[in-house]
Design a protein around this motif. Structure first.
Motif, PDB file in Angstrom:
ATOM      1  N   PHE A  44       0.812  -1.222   0.107  1.00 49.57           N
ATOM      2  CA  PHE A  44      -0.135  -0.033  -0.079  1.00 49.57           C
ATOM      3  C   PHE A  44       0.996   1.276  -0.041  1.00 49.57           C
ATOM      4  O   PHE A  44       0.744   2.161  -0.667  1.00 49.57           O
ATOM      5  CB  PHE A  44      -1.056  -0.035   1.195  1.00 49.57           C
ATOM      6  N   LEU A  48       1.596   4.063  -3.546  1.00 49.84           N
ATOM      7  CA  LEU A  48       1.282   5.251  -3.293  1.00 49.84           C
ATOM      8  C   LEU A  48       2.455   6.123  -3.011  1.00 49.84           C
ATOM      9  O   LEU A  48       2.468   7.423  -3.091  1.00 49.84           O
ATOM     10  CB  LEU A  48       0.106   5.506  -2.158  1.00 49.84           C
ATOM     11  N   LEU A 100      -9.144  -0.480  -0.876  1.00 48.16           N
ATOM     12  CA  LEU A 100      -7.694  -0.114  -0.538  1.00 48.16           C
ATOM     13  C   LEU A 100      -6.843  -0.455  -1.451  1.00 48.16           C
ATOM     14  O   LEU A 100      -5.829   0.069  -1.724  1.00 48.16           O
ATOM     15  CB  LEU A 100      -7.572  -0.718   0.989  1.00 48.16           C
ATOM     16  N   VAL A 103      -7.432   1.924  -4.906  1.00 49.12           N
ATOM     17  CA  VAL A 103      -7.240   3.461  -4.806  1.00 49.12           C
ATOM     18  C   VAL A 103      -5.914   3.991  -5.356  1.00 49.12           C
ATOM     19  O   VAL A 103      -5.047   3.255  -5.078  1.00 49.12           O
ATOM     20  CB  VAL A 103      -6.963   4.035  -3.253  1.00 49.12           C
ATOM     21  N   ALA A 109      -7.092   7.299  -0.934  1.00 46.61           N
ATOM     22  CA  ALA A 109      -6.531   6.574  -0.067  1.00 46.61           C
ATOM     23  C   ALA A 109      -6.836   6.703   1.479  1.00 46.61           C
ATOM     24  O   ALA A 109      -7.218   5.865   2.365  1.00 46.61           O
ATOM     25  CB  ALA A 109      -5.070   6.137  -0.094  1.00 46.61           C
TER      26      ALA A 109
END
Length: 403
Positions: A44, A48, A100, A103, A109
């Motif tokens: 994650f 990002l 999740l 995104v 997020a």
């Protein structure tokens, strides 16, 4: 002549009922979702482009979502019942890991992780309230084993998550988690105890403001002071072993492993112990063991002794929070959902606050002194232990009969 109404308490029902299975599945599903999220965090953050500080803010957003939604869930439980709020929360929570996964910006997020944390928190309050209702119906303790199923769900989610992400990919992992969670919710759905709220609880729910009685706040302090050491072992235990006791990387991983394994085992045994000795005596014994464990960990001359201390702390802390939650759901004159929302919010805020506060203190005193100091919080819990008597209200409800 009519026969007199018996005032003897009714015997406890069967050890396992449909309703107990239903609420246990809710705990299992909630823990599974949290566990599945843990191994996903590095992916994650990488996807990002989050720095450590930005990721820290994201995780804080998760916690803030929980703290915002917990009191709101408590009010809804008083209006429509814990079964309805639990089911709605579970259905909405099921696809959140997919959300999740897909995104694509920091702002979306942040919204997704706030929603994820909020639904985890709302469902947490509702399923604990439902467990209290099942305890009243069964006239026996079940809260500790429910929390054990939550721990088991977390173990399953985290242990399968890393493997699936590495060998099958992020998308496959998210789909697997969503399908598995949906299966758990479907299995729980027909078995969850339907608890229509009492008219007095509905009326109380319409009133704005927080409970004026000190009882939920005092029990909330008990939950807070037990969950702070839990968060401390989770976030700082390995670093303590590694930096201050010269443990190996493998050894340092045993800090939280020993704590969590001991906690899970004792939670499965906790209901039988509580039924045998009562909530107050069980909590006092657990508090003493937790104090000894934290002191052993803090004064340990080597890593094995500290690991043993963490295991003892896990044994002690294991059943204090479930007893506090049962007590919060049985407070006189306070709707179960409202009392539980106060206690769960205070308790879980301890896990959020503890890491940063402990880091600040540890820089100046060392982690050994931190763990010794945390034992003082459990001494406060021991001083408040008489409040645990409210947890036994579920078992003695049948004794209260109108004259």
């Amino acid at each position: 002549m009519d026969s007199p109404v018996s005032t003897r308490p009714q015997p406890a029902t069967a050890f396992v009922t449909r309703e107990r299975i239903g609420v246990a599945l809710l705990f299992l599903m909630n823990g599974f979702m949290i566990g599945a999220w843990a191994p996903k965090i590095p992916e994650f953050a990488s996807r990002l482009g989050l720095s450590e500080s930005t990721l820290g803010l994201m995780i804080l957003t998760f916690g803030l979502g929980s703290i915002i939604m917990m009191p709101l869930a408590g009010g809804q439980i008083a209006r429509i019942g814990s079964s309805q709020v639990s089911k709605i929360g579970a259905v909405l929570l099921t696809p959140t890991l997919l959300l999740l996964t897909f995104v694509g910006s920091i702002w979306t997020a942040a919204i997704a992780i706030c929603l994820f944390g909020g639904l985890i928190g709302a469902m947490d309050v509702a399923m604990n309230a439902n467990a209290v209702a099942v305890e009243k119906q069964m006239r026996r303790a079940i809260m500790s084993s429910c929390h054990a199923f939550w721990s088991l769900g977390g173990l399953i989610g985290s242990s399968t998550g890393g493997y699936l992400i590495e060998h099958a990919g992020v998308n496959t992992h998210a789909i697997f988690v969503t399908v598995a969670a949906a299966v758990m919710v479907a299995a729980a759905w027909p078995n969850v105890l339907h608890d229509a709220p009492h008219p007095d609880e509905r009326a109380a729910a319409k009133k704005a403001g927080l409970p004026l009685s000190p009882l939920p706040w005092l029990i909330g302090i008990m939950a807070l002071f037990c969950m702070m050491p839990e968060g401390a072992v989770l976030d700082w235990g390995a670093l303590y072993l590694r930096n201050e006791l010269s443990a190996s990387v493998t050894q340092s991983g045993f800090a939280f492993a020993a704590f969590s394994l001991a906690m899970a085992i004792m939670r499965f045994a906790g209901d039988l112990i509580r039924d045998r000795f009562g909530a107050v005596m069980t909590l006092r014994a657990c508090a003493v063991v937790a104090i000894i464990g934290l002191l052993l960990a803090g004064f340990a001359p080597n890593a094995p002794m500290a690991i043993f201390g963490f295991a003892l702390a896990g044994v002690g802390i294991s059943n204090i929070v479930p007893i506090a939650f049962s007590a919060a759901g049985n407070l006189p004159g306070i709707a179960a959902g409202v009392g539980l929302s106060v206690v769960t919010t205070m308790g879980y805020s301890g896990i959020l606050v503890a890491p940063s506060v402990i880091g600040f203190i540890a820089e100046r005193t060392g982690l050994a002194n931190v763990f010794v100091g945390l034992s003082a919080l459990i001494i406060v819990v021991l001083a408040l232990s008489r409040l645990a008597a409210h947890a036994d209200g579920a078992h003695h409800e049948a004794e209260t009969v109108a004259d």
